[in-house]
Design an enzyme around this catalytic site. Sequence first.
Site, PDB file in Angstrom:
ATOM      1  N   ARG A 117       2.844  36.451  29.588  1.00 46.25           N
ATOM      2  CA  ARG A 117       4.263  36.107  29.490  1.00 46.25           C
ATOM      3  C   ARG A 117       5.093  36.644  30.647  1.00 46.25           C
ATOM      4  NH1 ARG A 117       5.143  37.960  23.482  1.00 46.25           N
ATOM      5  NH2 ARG A 117       3.237  37.002  22.772  1.00 46.25           N
ATOM      6  N   GLY A 119      -7.190   0.023   9.642  1.00 47.30           N
ATOM      7  CA  GLY A 119      -6.513  -0.718  10.703  1.00 47.30           C
ATOM      8  C   GLY A 119      -7.151  -2.075  10.907  1.00 47.30           C
ATOM      9  N   HIS A 163      -9.927   5.755   1.496  1.00 44.67           N
ATOM     10  CA  HIS A 163      -8.631   6.145   0.932  1.00 44.67           C
ATOM     11  C   HIS A 163      -8.222   7.588   1.196  1.00 44.67           C
ATOM     12  CE1 HIS A 163      -8.906   2.241  -0.851  1.00 44.67           C
ATOM     13  NE2 HIS A 163      -7.606   2.330  -1.081  1.00 44.67           N
ATOM     14  N   GLY A 192       0.841  -1.205   0.000  1.00 45.22           N
ATOM     15  CA  GLY A 192       0.000   0.000   0.000  1.00 45.22           C
ATOM     16  C   GLY A 192       0.871   1.248   0.000  1.00 45.22           C
ATOM     17  N   SER A 222       3.639   2.366   5.797  1.00 43.09           N
ATOM     18  CA  SER A 222       2.302   1.810   6.060  1.00 43.09           C
ATOM     19  C   SER A 222       1.546   2.809   6.912  1.00 43.09           C
ATOM     20  CB  SER A 222       2.445   0.498   6.832  1.00 43.09           C
ATOM     21  OG  SER A 222       1.257   0.208   7.528  1.00 43.09           O
ATOM     22  N   ASP A 273      -0.953   2.243   8.718  1.00 43.73           N
ATOM     23  CA  ASP A 273      -1.586   1.619   9.890  1.00 43.73           C
ATOM     24  C   ASP A 273      -0.769   1.690  11.175  1.00 43.73           C
ATOM     25  OD1 ASP A 273      -3.552   0.910   8.183  1.00 43.73           O
ATOM     26  OD2 ASP A 273      -3.024  -1.206   8.061  1.00 43.73           O
TER      27      ASP A 273
HETATM   28  P1  ADP Z   1       2.429  -4.886   2.386  1.00 41.13           P
HETATM   29  O1  ADP Z   1       3.872  -4.887   2.018  1.00 41.13           O
HETATM   30  O2  ADP Z   1       1.867  -3.508   2.488  1.00 41.13           O
HETATM   31  O3  ADP Z   1       2.172  -5.763   3.581  1.00 41.13           O
HETATM   32  P2  ADP Z   1       1.422  -6.987   0.641  1.00 41.13           P
HETATM   33  O4  ADP Z   1       1.283  -7.958   1.750  1.00 41.13           O
HETATM   34  O5  ADP Z   1       0.335  -6.913  -0.359  1.00 41.13           O
HETATM   35  O6  ADP Z   1       1.620  -5.490   1.158  1.00 41.13           O
HETATM   36  O7  ADP Z   1       2.810  -7.301  -0.095  1.00 41.13           O
HETATM   37  C1  ADP Z   1       3.224  -6.543  -1.208  1.00 41.13           C
HETATM   38  C2  ADP Z   1       3.927  -7.443  -2.193  1.00 41.13           C
HETATM   39  O8  ADP Z   1       5.049  -8.074  -1.555  1.00 41.13           O
HETATM   40  C3  ADP Z   1       3.088  -8.596  -2.707  1.00 41.13           C
HETATM   41  O9  ADP Z   1       2.274  -8.217  -3.796  1.00 41.13           O
HETATM   42  C4  ADP Z   1       4.139  -9.599  -3.136  1.00 41.13           C
HETATM   43  O10 ADP Z   1       4.654  -9.272  -4.385  1.00 41.13           O
HETATM   44  C5  ADP Z   1       5.226  -9.374  -2.091  1.00 41.13           C
HETATM   45  N1  ADP Z   1       5.070 -10.380  -1.020  1.00 41.13           N
HETATM   46  C6  ADP Z   1       4.270 -10.311   0.064  1.00 41.13           C
HETATM   47  N2  ADP Z   1       4.390 -11.423   0.821  1.00 41.13           N
HETATM   48  C7  ADP Z   1       5.291 -12.218   0.187  1.00 41.13           C
HETATM   49  C8  ADP Z   1       5.842 -13.509   0.450  1.00 41.13           C
HETATM   50  N3  ADP Z   1       5.495 -14.202   1.548  1.00 41.13           N
HETATM   51  N4  ADP Z   1       6.722 -13.988  -0.432  1.00 41.13           N
HETATM   52  C9  ADP Z   1       7.082 -13.305  -1.524  1.00 41.13           C
HETATM   53  N5  ADP Z   1       6.596 -12.097  -1.821  1.00 41.13           N
HETATM   54  C10 ADP Z   1       5.714 -11.551  -0.998  1.00 41.13           C
END
Ligand code: ADP
Length: 754
Positions: free
Chosen positions: A465, A200, A290, A16, A155, A157
């Site tokens: 003051r 959140g 958003h 995000g 993030s 959150d």
């Molecule tokens: P955030 O980073 O905000 O938590 P996401 O969980 O959607 O958002 O993760 C963003 C991107 O990071 C995913 O679209 C994916 O490409 C990569 N990603 C997330 N988790 C994994 C994982 N366990 N292994 C590999 N890539 C991951």
Amino acid sequence: MPSSTSRNLAVLTSGGDAQGMNAAVRSVVRTALDHNLDVYAIYEGYAGMVAGGNYIRKMDWDSVGGILHRGGTMIGTARSEEFRTREGRQKAALNLVQHGIANLVVIGGDGSLTGANLFRQEWKEHLAELVAAGKISQELADQHPNLFITGLVGSIDNDMFGTDMTIGADSALHRITEAIDAIASTAASHQRTFVVKVMGRNCGYLALMGALATGADWVLIPESPPDVDNWEQVLCQRLKAGREAGRRDSIVVLAEGARDRNGNYIGSTYVAEVLEKFLGEEVRVTVLGHVQRGGAPSAFDRNLGTLLGHAAVETILNSTPESEPQLIGMRGNRITHSPLMECVQQTHEVARLIAEHQYEQAMTLRGSSFKEAFQTLRTMLRALPHPPSPGQKRLRLAVLHAGSPAPGMNNAVRAAVRIGLDRGHIMIGVRRGFGGMIEGDLSEMDWMSVNGWAITGGAELGTDRHVPSGSDLYGIARAIENHKLDGLLIIGGFAGYEAAYRLLKERPNFPAFNIPMVCLPASINNNLPGSELSVGADTALNNIVEAVDKIKDTAVALRRCFVVEVMGKRCGYLALMSGLATGAERVYLHEEGITLRDLMTDVENLNRGFSSGKRLGLMIRNEGANDVYTTDFICALLEEEGADLFDVRTSILGHLQEGGNPSPFDRIQATRLATRCIDYLIRQAENNSTDCAFIGLQGKEIKFHDLEDFPRMSDLANQRPKEQWWLQLRRIARVLSQPGPGHTLQPAQPPETS
Ligand code: ADP
């Protein structure tokens, strides 16, 4: 020198988007350039890394110009399903190694950081397989034996372990606070009830702090569900009691992941229906969505992104193949390094505890200040205070301001009055500071007397003051005796501290001064000892940054240099931090002084910059920086020396810096400090102690200092603390604002300050 053999570093934003990501990208790029690295931006997160080609672009100094004040992320972010697969990650490895990149700064949430760590672990295998498949040479693989990564949390959150604040959370809180303030005014006009839903899923930070900052009436967060099954009834009765006590609006703040104690999600529509049925009136729902991610980043997020981005590059340069990847965070104004995966695991642990209804443990993992804020909120939103315990000695505690008004002062009074009343004591408000006290302008304050004070700027009680002396002291002693005061809370700036210290020293002459006293730092100047951040400084900083953003916009089509003068008396905090947040190329501070030689260097730098295509210059001068080299003097000098190359404009921001509604941070900070101060006074008075103190945030802790230490810890002549933590940020401000000597501006670049 990096332990990595690669001189190439890439940065990406993933997951995000969050306000402040641009500041982090700018900082990574410029810090890397300052270390003579080749730096790349990977556009569209992991999707761009997998796709390669034009998604991986080399950056120069100017590619990250003009982005500090923009929300979102200029290099884009995306979710990538392909990166979740091994094949996808192998494509990404190929793209990186072909660019000679083996250093990576990832800015994202826990998902993005988990992905980065996995990628790093697999790196060697990917490269071996790419060699075996004939896609890269053994030599290229050997040049990049390890992938070095550092993580920053972007993030809104604020849901991540390893940092007090994630990049974007403060700006999101700004959006939430602005929205609830606006809703509160219409709700109060019609005596309406609103349910406001904020982001959140597993973290109630935004909901809790949003409610605390705005004086909302109820909050529902994932970590601490209502502790009874019939919570609907309790909520309705509480709102009804609030109305009966005189509240004109009722606002319930709900985190999107809120649930009851059995783990069932609580929806905003459900809450509204319950309330409608019970209250017999229409209840409105606002889902902020958003909007919370949008808008310009706050001053805090710009500086957080900047400081973390800088540290990320330096950390990568110092890492070895054996060192664990680090998450760079911030705790109490200090950069911290923590093992990345431990932070991710702890973050997942809270989610697991919530899913398993182990709420007490989830709250504990969130940390003591989160817990404390929740406790304080539960008191603040009561319809009426708890009645005093039978036989309890009711203390008489007075609250007053001293010094200039600072946004957040009202929040401090509101918290002090309500916490004091709820503990069973009598709270007395002093109008117009010590001047009003001398004239006997004191009166009891009840629960509703501070209703609505959470959102207003200025100082409802009034302030002055004047540091009392001579016959003033008789007047103050008389007021203390007449009102039988047991303790005094002084919320204000340097004048307040000086006054308190004087009363302490005059105790031999005025026995009435033998009561506990405590000073709470409230001054936009942030110039108080024992306190790294005083109440009001964050609001002033945001006011300055917003004004400077606008000023910069006016210069788009011109070759112009602005000299902006900001407040702070002889304390350069506002100047330096606003300079960092707006990309000013020069900041003038009293702490450093100004010499003619400095000014000549500035003239030369400006002339060189403008003659090679620069279109905008920004210098920020602290109002007390130097008595001779005034803002007008500097402006005239630059105008004369700039000749036809550029023109110069002065902007003295003046009182707009002190005005407006307090920022969420100032509101929360004021509430926290005032709660602690009242407890301090109660403790002293109940123990027959006459100790006096001043309170402040130091590092992660809130601490009290003996008032006797005030002169020792202060530079009295310049009215500032002897130790100022933020001075160490000057080096970073300089690195990010001035390109190295080898840099030449391209005439075709968009206008940018520095
Ligand atoms: P955030 O980073 O905000 O938590 P996401 O969980 O959607 O958002 O993760 C963003 C991107 O990071 C995913 O679209 C994916 O490409 C990569 N990603 C997330 N988790 C994994 C994982 N366990 N292994 C590999 N890539 C991951």
